[in-house]
Design a protein around this motif. Structure first.
Motif, PDB file in Angstrom:
ATOM      1  N   PRO A  76       1.127  -1.384   0.006  1.00 46.82           N
ATOM      2  CA  PRO A  76       0.101   0.100   0.009  1.00 46.82           C
ATOM      3  C   PRO A  76       0.932   0.901  -0.010  1.00 46.82           C
ATOM      4  N   SER A  83       9.356   6.010   0.901  1.00 44.20           N
ATOM      5  CA  SER A  83       8.607   4.913  -0.270  1.00 44.20           C
ATOM      6  C   SER A  83      10.914   4.090  -0.032  1.00 44.20           C
ATOM      7  N   VAL A 142       3.011  15.009   4.146  1.00 47.34           N
ATOM      8  CA  VAL A 142       2.934  13.872   4.074  1.00 47.34           C
ATOM      9  C   VAL A 142       1.594  13.174   4.539  1.00 47.34           C
ATOM     10  N   VAL A 145      -1.944   8.716   6.806  1.00 48.42           N
ATOM     11  CA  VAL A 145      -2.301   7.276   7.111  1.00 48.42           C
ATOM     12  C   VAL A 145      -1.110   6.452   7.349  1.00 48.42           C
ATOM     13  N   TYR A 147       1.780   8.359   8.118  1.00 50.99           N
ATOM     14  CA  TYR A 147       2.565   8.899   9.063  1.00 50.99           C
ATOM     15  C   TYR A 147       2.498   8.609  10.614  1.00 50.99           C
ATOM     16  N   ILE A 203      -4.569  -3.391   5.109  1.00 56.04           N
ATOM     17  CA  ILE A 203      -4.015  -2.119   4.163  1.00 56.04           C
ATOM     18  C   ILE A 203      -5.483  -1.195   4.645  1.00 56.04           C
ATOM     19  N   VAL A 204      -4.954   0.004   5.472  1.00 55.96           N
ATOM     20  CA  VAL A 204      -6.154   0.567   5.354  1.00 55.96           C
ATOM     21  C   VAL A 204      -6.754   1.458   5.074  1.00 55.96           C
ATOM     22  N   PRO A 317      10.620  20.371   2.160  1.00 54.52           N
ATOM     23  CA  PRO A 317       9.953  20.751   0.651  1.00 54.52           C
ATOM     24  C   PRO A 317       8.975  20.233   0.120  1.00 54.52           C
ATOM     25  N   ARG A 359      16.060  15.733  17.194  1.00 56.44           N
ATOM     26  CA  ARG A 359      14.569  16.043  18.310  1.00 56.44           C
ATOM     27  C   ARG A 359      14.285  16.110  19.518  1.00 56.44           C
ATOM     28  N   LEU A 421      11.254   7.853  11.234  1.00 52.17           N
ATOM     29  CA  LEU A 421      12.331   7.954  10.464  1.00 52.17           C
ATOM     30  C   LEU A 421      13.541   7.276  10.445  1.00 52.17           C
TER      31      LEU A 421
HETATM   32  C1  LIG Z   1       9.379  15.660   4.529  1.00 49.57           C
HETATM   33  C2  LIG Z   1       9.080  14.624   4.858  1.00 49.57           C
HETATM   34  C3  LIG Z   1       8.562  14.821   6.282  1.00 49.57           C
HETATM   35  C4  LIG Z   1       8.905  14.272   7.722  1.00 49.57           C
HETATM   36  N1  LIG Z   1       8.030  14.461   8.961  1.00 49.57           N
HETATM   37  C5  LIG Z   1       7.754  13.773   9.624  1.00 49.57           C
HETATM   38  C6  LIG Z   1       7.833  14.369  11.097  1.00 49.57           C
HETATM   39  O1  LIG Z   1       8.035  15.661  10.888  1.00 49.57           O
HETATM   40  N2  LIG Z   1       7.853  13.147  12.298  1.00 49.57           N
HETATM   41  C7  LIG Z   1       7.585  11.844  11.633  1.00 49.57           C
HETATM   42  O2  LIG Z   1       6.813  10.755  12.511  1.00 49.57           O
HETATM   43  N3  LIG Z   1       8.113  11.557  10.909  1.00 49.57           N
HETATM   44  C8  LIG Z   1       7.940  12.457   9.083  1.00 49.57           C
HETATM   45  N4  LIG Z   1       8.555  12.084   7.850  1.00 49.57           N
HETATM   46  C9  LIG Z   1       8.477  10.377   7.818  1.00 49.57           C
HETATM   47  C10 LIG Z   1       7.205  10.264   7.260  1.00 49.57           C
HETATM   48  O3  LIG Z   1       5.991   9.789   7.840  1.00 49.57           O
HETATM   49  C11 LIG Z   1       7.293   8.614   6.965  1.00 49.57           C
HETATM   50  O4  LIG Z   1       8.083   8.869   5.465  1.00 49.57           O
HETATM   51  C12 LIG Z   1       5.210   8.528   6.529  1.00 49.57           C
HETATM   52  O5  LIG Z   1       6.160   6.711   6.272  1.00 49.57           O
HETATM   53  C13 LIG Z   1       4.960   8.859   5.902  1.00 49.57           C
HETATM   54  O6  LIG Z   1       3.626   8.240   5.269  1.00 49.57           O
HETATM   55  P1  LIG Z   1       3.115   8.794   3.784  1.00 49.57           P
HETATM   56  O7  LIG Z   1       1.587   8.211   3.701  1.00 49.57           O
HETATM   57  O8  LIG Z   1       3.302  10.334   3.393  1.00 49.57           O
HETATM   58  O9  LIG Z   1       4.676   7.790   2.682  1.00 49.57           O
HETATM   59  P2  LIG Z   1       4.004   6.294   2.052  1.00 49.57           P
HETATM   60  O10 LIG Z   1       5.479   5.907   1.375  1.00 49.57           O
HETATM   61  O11 LIG Z   1       2.924   6.482   0.824  1.00 49.57           O
HETATM   62  O12 LIG Z   1       3.368   5.478   2.877  1.00 49.57           O
HETATM   63  C14 LIG Z   1       4.655   5.217   3.559  1.00 49.57           C
HETATM   64  C15 LIG Z   1       4.960   3.860   4.472  1.00 49.57           C
HETATM   65  O13 LIG Z   1       3.218   3.067   5.159  1.00 49.57           O
HETATM   66  C16 LIG Z   1       2.681   2.635   4.852  1.00 49.57           C
HETATM   67  N5  LIG Z   1       1.206   2.648   4.656  1.00 49.57           N
HETATM   68  C17 LIG Z   1       0.865   3.802   3.475  1.00 49.57           C
HETATM   69  N6  LIG Z   1      -0.462   3.757   3.289  1.00 49.57           N
HETATM   70  C18 LIG Z   1      -0.770   2.784   3.404  1.00 49.57           C
HETATM   71  C19 LIG Z   1      -2.808   2.680   3.906  1.00 49.57           C
HETATM   72  N7  LIG Z   1      -3.257   3.193   3.389  1.00 49.57           N
HETATM   73  N8  LIG Z   1      -2.909   1.094   4.385  1.00 49.57           N
HETATM   74  C20 LIG Z   1      -0.959   0.134   5.021  1.00 49.57           C
HETATM   75  N9  LIG Z   1      -0.311   1.300   5.328  1.00 49.57           N
HETATM   76  C21 LIG Z   1      -0.198   2.088   5.012  1.00 49.57           C
HETATM   77  C22 LIG Z   1       2.987   1.545   4.288  1.00 49.57           C
HETATM   78  O14 LIG Z   1       3.765   0.207   4.908  1.00 49.57           O
HETATM   79  C23 LIG Z   1       3.982   2.573   3.113  1.00 49.57           C
HETATM   80  O15 LIG Z   1       5.097   1.967   2.625  1.00 49.57           O
HETATM   81  C24 LIG Z   1       8.915  12.830   7.381  1.00 49.57           C
HETATM   82  C25 LIG Z   1       8.922  12.048   6.071  1.00 49.57           C
HETATM   83  C26 LIG Z   1       9.377  13.515   5.200  1.00 49.57           C
HETATM   84  C27 LIG Z   1       9.644  13.048   3.353  1.00 49.57           C
END
Ligand SMILES: Cc1cc2nc3c(=O)[nH]c(=O)nc-3n(C[C@H](O)[C@H](O)[C@H](O)COP(=O)(O)OP(=O)(O)OC[C@H]3O[C@@H](n4cnc5c(N)ncnc54)[C@H](O)[C@@H]3O)c2cc1C
Length: 463
Positions: A76, A83, A142, A145, A147, A203-204, A317, A359, A421
């Motif tokens: 998911p 990624s 971000v 879900v 996060y 998958i949420v 960004p 942090r 992270l």
């Molecule tokens: C610019 C930036 C800033 C960030 N700031 C913070 C911060 O302040 N604090 C913090 O804690 N983290 C932070 N992060 C880290 C971020 O929380 C993780 O990378 C998180 O996994 C991103 O979630 P996403 O859904 O955007 O990414 P995605 O790549 O879409 O998802 C990440 C992972 O989450 C799981 N996932 C996503 N959607 C689902 C779903 N529907 N069901 C089940 N599993 C799912 C999967 O395992 C997937 O591989 C940051 C990252 C970046 C790049």
């Protein structure tokens, strides 16, 4: 793990899936496949065998059932911010939820429900209309879900804990293709797992969580020339011992590239910065940061700001970028740790890292009152380094600098890393407390014994 062959679904089966869902299905070579497979992190070259752009929970159910029938694993993805730490998707189905962005705010219960593709800005802005704030992170785009499932450490974390601890329910498609609503009464193991152990068990499709009454905060950034790194970081570290849980802050070294995306006054310069947000009024906030202001910053942006503006504080960004990074939890940030850090990434080192931040944790994050996979985070601090990875050479240089950073801070390393992270491939045992990891193996065995779900930080089911 059950042997998942690299399957090649025949045209008729794919056509059946295409016609059966409201969203879109792409195979390699299809028009639109290359655009659709792109993650937020442009350094990820993911090439799934089948890509489903889901429009609804029903689409996700149908896609999962299709994948199971084909013996295919499933990954998911919401935005693709995370990624970088996911294994290669060859032979697998990627289910993208980015079109599922509906958000409902319920002011009377101070809760929100967000579909799986919602970004934080989809929640923080409408919540603020009701004087409410979510436990969002540093970046507006971000995914809510991804996060939250990985913990979620934001600007209110020392007061209200990790976002995962505020989850009250999820709608989730299990690997056997059932859509269930998990809360503390129904399927409590599923709820426990999504509260901090990532997307290991399904998958949420939507998530519900608590909001907090916050209209404004006293928040900002102090910029100092990078040459003052050691002095400023020592002062910040000592100051963190004196602040209440209402104050969350970080110390950071920044090398801002001379690129258009950076604000002009910062472009091409290096700084040591302190960022902080205080849940309180301007008078108290100004009193609290007075010792840091007394150091004489070159730029001082502290002011009362509305809660959604917290997501500009960290200067993340707002467009997809190619990046590589990694983080770790630290038991403490001692004076020796600061000296070691500055020696490897501080001024004059030529470090390729754009940002190295530390942090301040503790407060409610260490609380232990909740019931989730990351209910207790004992670490005092979290360190994270990141750099631009626009070419393989840049990626290698950044990865090697991040490894040096982590080796340097190893003497202060906590017992495990922080799930969200930890951006380099790492097993779940490395990013969860030991007791949570053991329970997760049991839950995985119950819901995903064949390891059909592909996720960052994988876990082996208990046997
Ligand atoms: C610019 C930036 C800033 C960030 N700031 C913070 C911060 O302040 N604090 C913090 O804690 N983290 C932070 N992060 C880290 C971020 O929380 C993780 O990378 C998180 O996994 C991103 O979630 P996403 O859904 O955007 O990414 P995605 O790549 O879409 O998802 C990440 C992972 O989450 C799981 N996932 C996503 N959607 C689902 C779903 N529907 N069901 C089940 N599993 C799912 C999967 O395992 C997937 O591989 C940051 C990252 C970046 C790049």
């Amino acid at each position: 793990m059950t042997d998942f062959l690299i399957p090649t679904p025949v045209d008729a089966e794919i056509d059946h899936l295409r016609h059966g869902i409201a969203g879109d299905v792409y195979l390699p070579g299809d028009e639109g496949y290359d655009e659709a497979r792109q993650a937020w992190n442009l350094a990820s070259d993911q090439r799934p065998s089948v890509l489903v752009m889901a429009e609804s929970a029903v689409d996700v159910v149908k896609a999962v059932r299709f994948a199971r029938a084909q013996g295919m694993r499933v990954a998911p993805q919401g935005t693709g911010h995370g990624s970088g730490s996911v294994e290669a998707l060859d032979g697998a189905m990627l289910i993208k939820t980015s079109r599922m962005r509906r958000v409902d705010i319920y002011p009377s219960t101070r809760t929100a429900r967000a579909e799986a593709g919602a970004e934080w800005q989809d929640v923080t802005v409408p919540a603020a209309e009701h004087g409410l704030a979510a436990l969002a992170g540093s970046s507006a785009d971000v995914g809510v879900v991804g996060y939250t499932l990985g913990g979620g450490m934001g600007w209110l974390a020392r007061r209200h804990g990790l976002a995962s601890e505020s989850v009250t329910a999820v709608e989730i498609v299990t690997p056997d293709g059932r859509l269930v609503r998990a809360d503390s009464e129904t399927e409590p193991d599923l709820l426990w797992a999504v509260r901090g152990a990532g997307g290991q068990v399904g998958i949420v499709t939507a998530i519900e969580f608590t909001l907090y009454p916050v209209r404004e905060l006293y928040a900002g950034v102090l910029f100092f020339p990078a040459e003052r790194a050691s002095e400023v970081l020592h002062a910040w570290r000592e100051w963190t011992d004196t602040v209440p849980d209402e104050l969350t802050s970080l110390g950071r070294l920044m090398n801002i590239p001379p690129i258009e995306q950076a604000p002009e006054f910062l472009r091409g310069r290096s700084f040591v910065v302190i960022e902080a947000a205080y849940l309180g009024d301007e008078f108290e906030g100004a009193e609290l940061i007075r010792p840091l202001r007394a150091l004489g910053p070159e730029i001082d942006t502290f002011a009362m700001i509305p809660a959604p503006a917290l997501q500009q504080l960290h200067m993340d960004p707002d467009e997809p970028m190619p990046g590589a990074g990694d983080g770790m939890l630290l038991d403490d940030l001692t004076p020796a740790a600061i000296e070691a850090l500055v020696a490897v990434v501080g001024p004059g080192t030529g470090s390729p890292l754009l940002s190295v931040e530390v942090r301040h944790c503790g407060g409610a994050m260490a609380g232990g009152s909740g019931d989730g996979a990351q209910a207790r985070m004992d670490a005092g601090f979290m360190a994270f380094g990141v750099g631009l990875a626009a070419t393989p050479e840049m990626e290698d240089a950044v990865a090697s600098a991040v490894r040096v950073l982590k080796d340097t801070l190893a003497p202060w390393k906590a017992s495990h890393s922080y799930y969200n992270l930890a951006e380099m491939p790492a097993d779940a045992s490395e990013v969860l407390p030991a007791d949570a990891y053991r329970r997760l193996r049991q839950v995985k065995a119950k819901y995903d014994p064949d390891e059909m779900i592909i996720t960052a930080h994988p876990v082996r089911p208990a046997r």
